[in-house]
Design an enzyme around this catalytic site. Structure first.
Site, short mmCIF file in Angstrom:
data_model
loop_
_atom_site.label_atom_id
_atom_site.label_comp_id
_atom_site.label_asym_id
_atom_site.label_seq_id
_atom_site.Cartn_x
_atom_site.Cartn_y
_atom_site.Cartn_z
N ARG A 1 0.95 4.24 2.60
CA ARG A 1 2.03 4.50 1.65
C ARG A 1 1.61 4.05 0.25
O ARG A 1 1.25 2.90 0.05
CB ARG A 1 3.31 3.76 2.06
CG ARG A 1 3.84 4.19 3.42
CD ARG A 1 5.11 3.47 3.79
NE ARG A 1 5.52 3.82 5.15
CZ ARG A 1 6.58 3.32 5.76
NH1 ARG A 1 7.35 2.44 5.13
NH2 ARG A 1 6.87 3.68 7.00
N ARG B 1 3.56 -6.71 0.92
CA ARG B 1 3.72 -5.29 0.58
C ARG B 1 2.34 -4.69 0.42
O ARG B 1 1.62 -5.01 -0.53
CB ARG B 1 4.53 -5.12 -0.71
CG ARG B 1 4.87 -3.67 -1.04
CD ARG B 1 5.80 -3.59 -2.22
NE ARG B 1 7.10 -4.14 -1.91
CZ ARG B 1 8.08 -3.46 -1.32
NH1 ARG B 1 7.91 -2.21 -0.98
NH2 ARG B 1 9.24 -4.04 -1.08
N GLU C 1 11.87 -7.73 6.31
CA GLU C 1 12.15 -6.58 7.18
C GLU C 1 10.90 -6.20 7.98
O GLU C 1 9.82 -6.02 7.40
CB GLU C 1 12.61 -5.38 6.36
CG GLU C 1 12.89 -4.14 7.18
CD GLU C 1 12.73 -2.86 6.39
OE1 GLU C 1 12.26 -1.86 6.96
OE2 GLU C 1 13.05 -2.87 5.17
N SER D 1 13.09 -0.76 11.02
CA SER D 1 14.29 0.02 10.72
C SER D 1 14.52 0.97 11.89
O SER D 1 13.62 1.74 12.25
CB SER D 1 14.13 0.83 9.43
OG SER D 1 14.12 -0.01 8.30
N ARG E 1 4.26 -8.09 8.14
CA ARG E 1 5.26 -9.14 7.97
C ARG E 1 5.50 -9.90 9.27
O ARG E 1 5.91 -11.06 9.25
CB ARG E 1 6.55 -8.53 7.43
CG ARG E 1 6.39 -7.99 6.02
CD ARG E 1 7.62 -7.24 5.55
NE ARG E 1 7.41 -6.68 4.23
CZ ARG E 1 8.28 -5.88 3.62
NH1 ARG E 1 9.43 -5.58 4.23
NH2 ARG E 1 8.03 -5.40 2.42
#
Length: 421
Positions: free
Chosen positions: A261, A276, A348, A351, A389
Site C-alpha cells: 500500500r 505504518r 488496529e 477490520s 502491529r
C-alpha cells in the site's frame, strides 16, 4: 456497486445514507444517465427490429422479382442510425459506470451514526493491560537491541516503509503466519488459499480499490497489473463471474499474502518502525454467504479474528465503526485493536467487514437458490490478523527488563518460540 434499480425506487434513502459516509454523489445525474441509457437501448432494439423487417422485405421482393431498392435504402439508413445510437449508448454507459463505481456502499442501519473515529463505539474488551516494574521499551528499541529488524538497511534496499526482518525477528514473523494459518484451518475449517499478488485491474475494481483509490496502489505499468493491497483482492475474485449453488454456501477461505500500500494520503502520520509500512504480511479471512446469514457470519468472523489475540494473550478491544469512519466498500465493520505498552496506545490489527452485495455486484458473483433463482451473494472479510502491529504488541507485552523477550507457556506453545534473547 450499488443497485441502480434500488436507487431508482428510493433515491432519498440512498442520499441520506451516503451523507452518513460524508459522500455527496450527484444521484440526479446518475439517474438521468440511467434514464438516457434505457432510452437508447429501447431505440436500438426498435431499430434492429425495423432493420430485420426491412431485410425480410428485401428477401421477399427479390424472390418475387419485385423492386427492392426502397427496402435496401431503408435498411442502410437504419444501419447508420443504429451505429450512431450504439456509439452514444457506449458513451453514456461508460459515464454511468464511472460514477457508479465511485459511490460508496451505504452503511447498514445498525452501524452507529457519527462523523469520524471519535464517534466509534467500543463493543467489548479482553484481557488486561500489562503492568511493569520498569519503564517498558518500544518495539524499535527492543528490535534494534535484539537485531529483530533492520530499518536502515531496508531503506537502502527499498526506501522507508519496507521492513527487513532479520534473525529471530524473521523467525517470529514466519511463526506468526504459520500459526495463524494453521489455527484458522484446524479450529474453524477455513480452506487454505495461497494466492498470486499481482492483480488485473478488474480484480481491483471488484473489491473497491479501483477506480477511487488508484493513487494508493502500486502499479506495474508495462503489464498493467497491481500489487495486491490485501489477500482480500485475489481471494474475493476467485468466484468472479461465477454462479455458486446455494448448497455450497457459506464458503470460508483463509489466505496469507504480502500486502502493498502506497498510502499516499498518510503523510504526517506515525511512521516509526512497524507502525505504518508500505509492505506487510497478513492472514486474511474471506467469506461468501447468503444475504440472510451474512450478519451472523460477521459476528462469527470477528470472534474468529479475536481468537488469535486470545491465543497470544494480548489485551485487545473491539470497536464498531461509525458511519463516517466506515471504509468505502463496507456496510458494517468492527475494528480490533491491541494494546502496545511500549507505545502506550491501541493499535488496529484487524477490520472485519460485511460488504453485503457491493463487491458481488462489481464482480458479478452470484448464487442459485433452492427455487432456481439467481441472486447476488454477500461477501465478508477480516484480517486474521496483520503481522506488523501484532509483532509490536507481542514483543512490547512480553519484554523483560534486561531487553529480552519471554513468552508464557501457552503463547510459546502456539508460536513454537519460548524466548528471544
Amino acid at each position: 456497486m450499488i443497485s441502480i434499480k434500488k436507487l431508482r425506487n428510493d433515491k432519498d434513502s440512498f442520499k441520506s445514507k451516503l451523507a452518513l459516509k460524508n459522500d455527496n454523489a450527484d444521484l440526479d445525474l446518475i439517474l438521468s444517465l440511467d434514464a438516457k441509457l434505457r432510452e437508447l437501448k429501447t431505440a436500438s432494439s426498435e431499430m434492429r427490429a425495423e432493420r430485420n423487417s426491412a431485410s425480410d422485405a428485401i428477401g421477399k421482393a427479390k424472390k418475387a422479382g419485385d423492386d427492392a431498392s426502397a427496402a435496401i435504402s431503408t435498411m442502410r439508413e437504419l444501419g447508420e442510425n443504429i451505429k450512431e445510437i450504439e456509439s452514444d449508448l457506449q458513451d453514456v454507459s461508460i459515464q454511468l459506470d464511472d460514477l457508479l463505481y465511485k459511490i460508496p456502499n451505504p452503511p447498514h442501519d445498525s452501524s452507529p451514526k457519527g462523523k469520524d473515529e471519535s464517534d466509534n463505539v467500543e463493543v467489548r474488551s479482553w484481557g488486561s493491560k500489562p503492568e511493569f516494574d520498569f519503564t517498558p521499551k518500544t518495539h524499535t528499541e527492543i528490535g534494534e537491541s535484539l537485531e529483530l529488524f533492520d530499518f536502515i538497511r531496508s531503506a537502502k534496499l527499498s526506501g522507508s516503509g519496507f521492513p527487513l526482518y532479520t534473525g529471530q525477528g524473521a523467525h517470529l514473523e514466519r511463526s506468526l503466519i504459520n500459526s495463524m494459518m494453521s489455527h484458522h484451518h484446524n479450529e474453524y475449517d477455513f480452506k487454505e488459499i495461497f494466492p498470486p499478488v499481482l492483480m488485473k485491474k478488474k480484480s481491483m475494481i471488484t473489491t473497491g480499490q479501483l477506480p477511487k483509490f488508484e493513487e494508493d496502489m502500486y502499479h506495474t505499468e508495462v503489464d498493467n497489473l497491481y500489487l495486491a493491497p490485501t489477500a482480500e483482492v485475489p481471494v474475493t475474485n476467485i468466484h468472479r463471474d461465477e454462479i455458486i449453488d446455494e448448497s455450497e454456501l457459506p464458503i470460508h477461505y483463509v489466505a496469507y499474502s504480502p500486502c502493498f500500500r502506497r498510502e499516499s494520503g498518510s503523510y504526517g502520520k506515525d511512521t516509526r518502525g512497524l507502525l505504518r509500512v508500505h509492505q506487510f504480511n497478513k492472514v486474511e479471512l474471506v467469506k461468501f454467504t447468503t444475504p440472510e446469514s451474512s450478519y451472523d457470519e460477521l459476528e462469527t468472523l470477528t470472534h474468529q479474528a479475536e481468537s488469535i489475540l486470545q491465543k497470544l494473550g494480548l489485551c485487545y478491544r473491539v470497536v464498531e465503526l461509525c458511519t463516517g469512519d466506515l471504509s468505502f466498500a463496507a456496510a458494517k465493520c468492527y475494528d480490533i485493536e491491541i494494546w502496545a505498552p511500549g507505545e502506550g496506545k491501541w493499535l488496529e490489527v484487524s477490520s472485519c467487514s460485511n460488504f453485503e452485495s457491493f463487491q458481488a455486484r462489481r464482480g458479478n458473483i452470484r448464487f442459485r437458490d433452492s427455487d432456481n433463482n439467481v441472486k447476488f451473494l454477500h461477501t465478508l472479510n477480516g484480517s486474521g490478523v496483520a503481522t506488523p502491529r501484532l509483532m509490536v504488541a507481542l514483543i512490547e507485552t512480553y519484554q523483560n527488563q534486561n531487553g529480552t523477550i519471554s513468552f508464557p507457556e501457552k503463547v510459546a506453545e502456539f508460536l513454537g518460540i519460548k524466548e528471544i534473547t
